[in-house]
Design a protein around this motif. Structure first.
Motif, PDB file in Angstrom:
ATOM      1  N   ARG A 155      12.883  38.252  37.391  1.00 49.45           N
ATOM      2  CA  ARG A 155      11.826  38.778  36.526  1.00 49.45           C
ATOM      3  C   ARG A 155      12.273  40.092  35.886  1.00 49.45           C
ATOM      4  O   ARG A 155      12.039  40.327  34.701  1.00 49.45           O
ATOM      5  N   GLN A 156      12.920  40.938  36.667  1.00 45.04           N
ATOM      6  CA  GLN A 156      13.378  42.217  36.143  1.00 45.04           C
ATOM      7  C   GLN A 156      14.421  42.015  35.037  1.00 45.04           C
ATOM      8  O   GLN A 156      14.377  42.685  34.008  1.00 45.04           O
ATOM      9  N   SER A 165       8.440  50.779  40.043  1.00 43.61           N
ATOM     10  CA  SER A 165       8.377  50.379  41.460  1.00 43.61           C
ATOM     11  C   SER A 165       7.309  49.312  41.638  1.00 43.61           C
ATOM     12  O   SER A 165       6.321  49.276  40.922  1.00 43.61           O
ATOM     13  N   ALA A 204      15.413  45.504  41.577  1.00 45.35           N
ATOM     14  CA  ALA A 204      14.942  44.503  42.536  1.00 45.35           C
ATOM     15  C   ALA A 204      16.143  43.911  43.268  1.00 45.35           C
ATOM     16  O   ALA A 204      17.222  43.757  42.690  1.00 45.35           O
ATOM     17  N   TYR A 241      11.964  38.414  42.032  1.00 47.58           N
ATOM     18  CA  TYR A 241      11.744  39.747  41.468  1.00 47.58           C
ATOM     19  C   TYR A 241      12.940  40.205  40.620  1.00 47.58           C
ATOM     20  O   TYR A 241      12.769  40.798  39.564  1.00 47.58           O
ATOM     21  N   ARG A 242      14.127  39.912  41.089  1.00 45.30           N
ATOM     22  CA  ARG A 242      15.331  40.290  40.329  1.00 45.30           C
ATOM     23  C   ARG A 242      15.401  39.498  39.022  1.00 45.30           C
ATOM     24  O   ARG A 242      15.696  40.051  37.963  1.00 45.30           O
ATOM     25  N   LEU A 252       7.569  45.921  41.434  1.00 46.54           N
ATOM     26  CA  LEU A 252       7.605  44.701  40.628  1.00 46.54           C
ATOM     27  C   LEU A 252       7.391  43.484  41.471  1.00 46.54           C
ATOM     28  O   LEU A 252       7.855  43.305  42.518  1.00 46.54           O
TER      29      LEU A 252
END
Length: 136
Positions: free
Chosen positions: A78-79, A134, A70, A75-76, A136
């Motif tokens: 969360r990843q 993919s 991400a 999103y990053r 996310l």
């Protein structure tokens, strides 16, 4: 020979395996040092695995799942959280197996080797199917 090397570089599981080997080298080195210094096996295992987590994130996000990382923002974050959660699954497996082995008198290194195989399998599945999927 060059074609074979190129083809292997294109296989994500192969790259993940190399990243895992690097993280494992650090993990096992630290684990061995801590055991030599008479640290309790379960604590040595958890501490060493934690260092491996950091190394694995750096390698996974930069060499294995490069097209699935991400960009920035929520999103990053969360990843990264999912990556840490997958690592905690591996850590729980590792600590449980090493702790159980220690409780029944199994050599800590032998128990750690069993834990490595199970932890690798579990984290590969979680990371390839959930963390770095993919969309996310």
């Amino acid at each position: 020979m060059t074609a074979i090397i190129y083809r292997l570089q294109q296989i994500r599981l192969f790259r993940y395996g190399l990243a895992s080997i690097a993280a494992l080298a650090a993990d096992m080195s630290i684990f061995s040092i801590l055991i030599f210094l008479l640290a309790p096996p379960i604590a040595a295992s958890a501490a060493a695995y934690s260092v491996g987590i950091v190394i694995h994130w750096l390698l996974s996000s930069r060499t294995v799942f490069t097209n699935k990382v991400a960009v920035d923002g929520a999103y990053r974050t969360r990843q990264k959280a999912l990556f840490v959660a997958s690592a905690m699954v591996g850590l729980a497996l590792t600590a449980t197996i090493v702790g159980a082995g220690d409780a029944v008198g199994v050599d800590p290194l032998a128990a750690k080797l069993v834990a490595i195989a199970l932890s690798f399998s579990a984290t590969w599945l979680l990371r390839s199917r959930i963390v770095f999927r993919s969309g996310l």
